[in-house]
Design an enzyme around this catalytic site. Structure first.
Site, PDB file in Angstrom:
ATOM      1  N   GLN A  77     -14.256   2.530   1.549  1.00 40.27           N
ATOM      2  CA  GLN A  77     -13.665   2.123   0.261  1.00 40.27           C
ATOM      3  C   GLN A  77     -13.414   3.344  -0.614  1.00 40.27           C
ATOM      4  O   GLN A  77     -14.309   4.182  -0.795  1.00 40.27           O
ATOM      5  CB  GLN A  77     -14.588   1.130  -0.460  1.00 40.27           C
ATOM      6  CG  GLN A  77     -13.958   0.541  -1.709  1.00 40.27           C
ATOM      7  CD  GLN A  77     -14.805  -0.558  -2.348  1.00 40.27           C
ATOM      8  OE1 GLN A  77     -15.910  -0.852  -1.893  1.00 40.27           O
ATOM      9  NE2 GLN A  77     -14.294  -1.135  -3.415  1.00 40.27           N
TER      10      GLN A  77
ATOM     11  N   ASN B 124     -12.849  -3.029   2.934  1.00 40.37           N
ATOM     12  CA  ASN B 124     -13.776  -1.902   2.986  1.00 40.37           C
ATOM     13  C   ASN B 124     -14.794  -2.082   1.865  1.00 40.37           C
ATOM     14  O   ASN B 124     -14.404  -2.314   0.716  1.00 40.37           O
ATOM     15  CB  ASN B 124     -13.011  -0.587   2.811  1.00 40.37           C
ATOM     16  CG  ASN B 124     -12.006  -0.355   3.938  1.00 40.37           C
ATOM     17  OD1 ASN B 124     -12.261  -0.706   5.092  1.00 40.37           O
ATOM     18  ND2 ASN B 124     -10.855   0.211   3.605  1.00 40.37           N
TER      19      ASN B 124
ATOM     20  N   ASP C  34       0.849  -1.195   0.000  1.00 42.10           N
ATOM     21  CA  ASP C  34       0.000   0.000   0.000  1.00 42.10           C
ATOM     22  C   ASP C  34       0.884   1.245   0.000  1.00 42.10           C
ATOM     23  O   ASP C  34       1.887   1.310   0.715  1.00 42.10           O
ATOM     24  CB  ASP C  34      -0.927  -0.001   1.222  1.00 42.10           C
ATOM     25  CG  ASP C  34      -2.061   0.993   1.082  1.00 42.10           C
ATOM     26  OD1 ASP C  34      -3.217   0.558   0.908  1.00 42.10           O
ATOM     27  OD2 ASP C  34      -1.794   2.221   1.118  1.00 42.10           O
TER      28      ASP C  34
ATOM     29  N   HIS D  39     -10.624  -5.405  -3.146  1.00 41.88           N
ATOM     30  CA  HIS D  39      -9.291  -5.772  -2.675  1.00 41.88           C
ATOM     31  C   HIS D  39      -9.327  -6.045  -1.184  1.00 41.88           C
ATOM     32  O   HIS D  39     -10.209  -5.557  -0.479  1.00 41.88           O
ATOM     33  CB  HIS D  39      -8.280  -4.650  -2.986  1.00 41.88           C
ATOM     34  CG  HIS D  39      -8.692  -3.317  -2.447  1.00 41.88           C
ATOM     35  ND1 HIS D  39      -9.650  -2.546  -3.067  1.00 41.88           N
ATOM     36  CD2 HIS D  39      -8.329  -2.637  -1.338  1.00 41.88           C
ATOM     37  CE1 HIS D  39      -9.842  -1.435  -2.380  1.00 41.88           C
ATOM     38  NE2 HIS D  39      -9.058  -1.467  -1.313  1.00 41.88           N
TER      39      HIS D  39
ATOM     40  N   VAL E 275     -11.103   2.866  -3.575  1.00 41.39           N
ATOM     41  CA  VAL E 275     -10.822   2.334  -4.909  1.00 41.39           C
ATOM     42  C   VAL E 275     -11.854   1.247  -5.195  1.00 41.39           C
ATOM     43  O   VAL E 275     -11.898   0.224  -4.496  1.00 41.39           O
ATOM     44  CB  VAL E 275      -9.389   1.760  -4.997  1.00 41.39           C
ATOM     45  CG1 VAL E 275      -9.140   1.185  -6.390  1.00 41.39           C
ATOM     46  CG2 VAL E 275      -8.353   2.841  -4.667  1.00 41.39           C
TER      47      VAL E 275
ATOM     48  N   HIS F  49      -7.117  -5.774   2.337  1.00 40.06           N
ATOM     49  CA  HIS F  49      -5.948  -5.200   3.011  1.00 40.06           C
ATOM     50  C   HIS F  49      -5.366  -6.246   3.959  1.00 40.06           C
ATOM     51  O   HIS F  49      -6.102  -6.877   4.717  1.00 40.06           O
ATOM     52  CB  HIS F  49      -6.346  -3.994   3.871  1.00 40.06           C
ATOM     53  CG  HIS F  49      -6.871  -2.822   3.108  1.00 40.06           C
ATOM     54  ND1 HIS F  49      -6.120  -1.687   2.870  1.00 40.06           N
ATOM     55  CD2 HIS F  49      -8.080  -2.592   2.540  1.00 40.06           C
ATOM     56  CE1 HIS F  49      -6.857  -0.815   2.189  1.00 40.06           C
ATOM     57  NE2 HIS F  49      -8.053  -1.334   1.981  1.00 40.06           N
TER      58      HIS F  49
HETATM   59  P1  AMP Z   1      -9.743   1.335   0.090  1.00 38.45           P
HETATM   60  O1  AMP Z   1      -9.895   2.594   0.905  1.00 38.45           O
HETATM   61  O2  AMP Z   1     -10.157   0.104   0.851  1.00 38.45           O
HETATM   62  O3  AMP Z   1     -10.398   1.446  -1.249  1.00 38.45           O
HETATM   63  O4  AMP Z   1      -8.196   1.145  -0.118  1.00 38.45           O
HETATM   64  C1  AMP Z   1      -7.502   1.731  -1.162  1.00 38.45           C
HETATM   65  C2  AMP Z   1      -6.048   1.690  -0.785  1.00 38.45           C
HETATM   66  O5  AMP Z   1      -5.287   1.878  -1.939  1.00 38.45           O
HETATM   67  C3  AMP Z   1      -5.635   2.759   0.237  1.00 38.45           C
HETATM   68  O6  AMP Z   1      -5.118   2.132   1.415  1.00 38.45           O
HETATM   69  C4  AMP Z   1      -4.566   3.548  -0.504  1.00 38.45           C
HETATM   70  O7  AMP Z   1      -3.510   3.966   0.312  1.00 38.45           O
HETATM   71  C5  AMP Z   1      -4.111   2.555  -1.560  1.00 38.45           C
HETATM   72  N1  AMP Z   1      -3.531   3.129  -2.756  1.00 38.45           N
HETATM   73  C6  AMP Z   1      -3.978   4.194  -3.473  1.00 38.45           C
HETATM   74  N2  AMP Z   1      -3.186   4.418  -4.544  1.00 38.45           N
HETATM   75  C7  AMP Z   1      -2.212   3.479  -4.509  1.00 38.45           C
HETATM   76  C8  AMP Z   1      -1.087   3.184  -5.327  1.00 38.45           C
HETATM   77  N3  AMP Z   1      -0.795   3.906  -6.426  1.00 38.45           N
HETATM   78  N4  AMP Z   1      -0.297   2.145  -4.980  1.00 38.45           N
HETATM   79  C9  AMP Z   1      -0.562   1.410  -3.883  1.00 38.45           C
HETATM   80  N5  AMP Z   1      -1.616   1.627  -3.071  1.00 38.45           N
HETATM   81  C10 AMP Z   1      -2.422   2.653  -3.369  1.00 38.45           C
END
Ligand code: AMP
Length: 111
Positions: free
Chosen positions: A88, A81, A29, A94, A90, A96
């Site tokens: 969430q 999430n 992450d 996925h 993204v 974590h």
């Molecule tokens: P979520 O909030 O569950 O959608 O998690 C998305 C995660 O993606 C967050 O913990 C971010 O820090 C992570 N994230 C966003 N952009 C990147 C990236 N370019 N490379 C790795 N992780 C990322």
């Protein structure tokens, strides 16, 4: 439009890959919330966990997350999430993997 994680899978956006097979990728992450913070991402896109109806697909995601977690950590926390209200950001499902806390005493959940 491709999701952020599809672009990472396609190597259009750089990331630190810690595991990859035909169906999944695991990356570090970019903004870690724990000493070890990995993301396990299915290559087959679904927007959020509760859109996956196939039990085998759900099971495989968890199996992969467990395998990756166990390769790096003895104890760990898995977080998913689901939706904006669930944190969430993204919208490409996925898992974590969080861990590596000193003394094994993470914040929250009475840990
Ligand atoms: P979520 O909030 O569950 O959608 O998690 C998305 C995660 O993606 C967050 O913990 C971010 O820090 C992570 N994230 C966003 N952009 C990147 C990236 N370019 N490379 C790795 N992780 C990322």
């Amino acid at each position: 439009m491709a999701t952020l994680f599809e672009r990472i899978i396609a190597r259009e956006i750089p990331s630190t890959v810690v595991y990859e097979d035909d169906g999944y990728i695991a990356i570090k992450d970019i903004a870690p919330k724990a000493p070890v913070h990995l993301l396990v991402i299915p290559k087959r896109v679904s927007t959020r966990l509760d859109k996956i109806e196939d039990a085998q697909q759900l099971g495989e995601l968890m199996q992969t997350a467990i395998r990756v977690a166990k390769s790096q950590l003895q104890d760990y926390r898995l977080v998913i999430n689901v939706g904006q209200g669930g944190g969430q950001e993204v919208f490409h499902t996925h898992v974590h993997i969080l861990g590596g806390w000193e003394g094994g005493n993470p914040v929250g959940f009475g840990g």
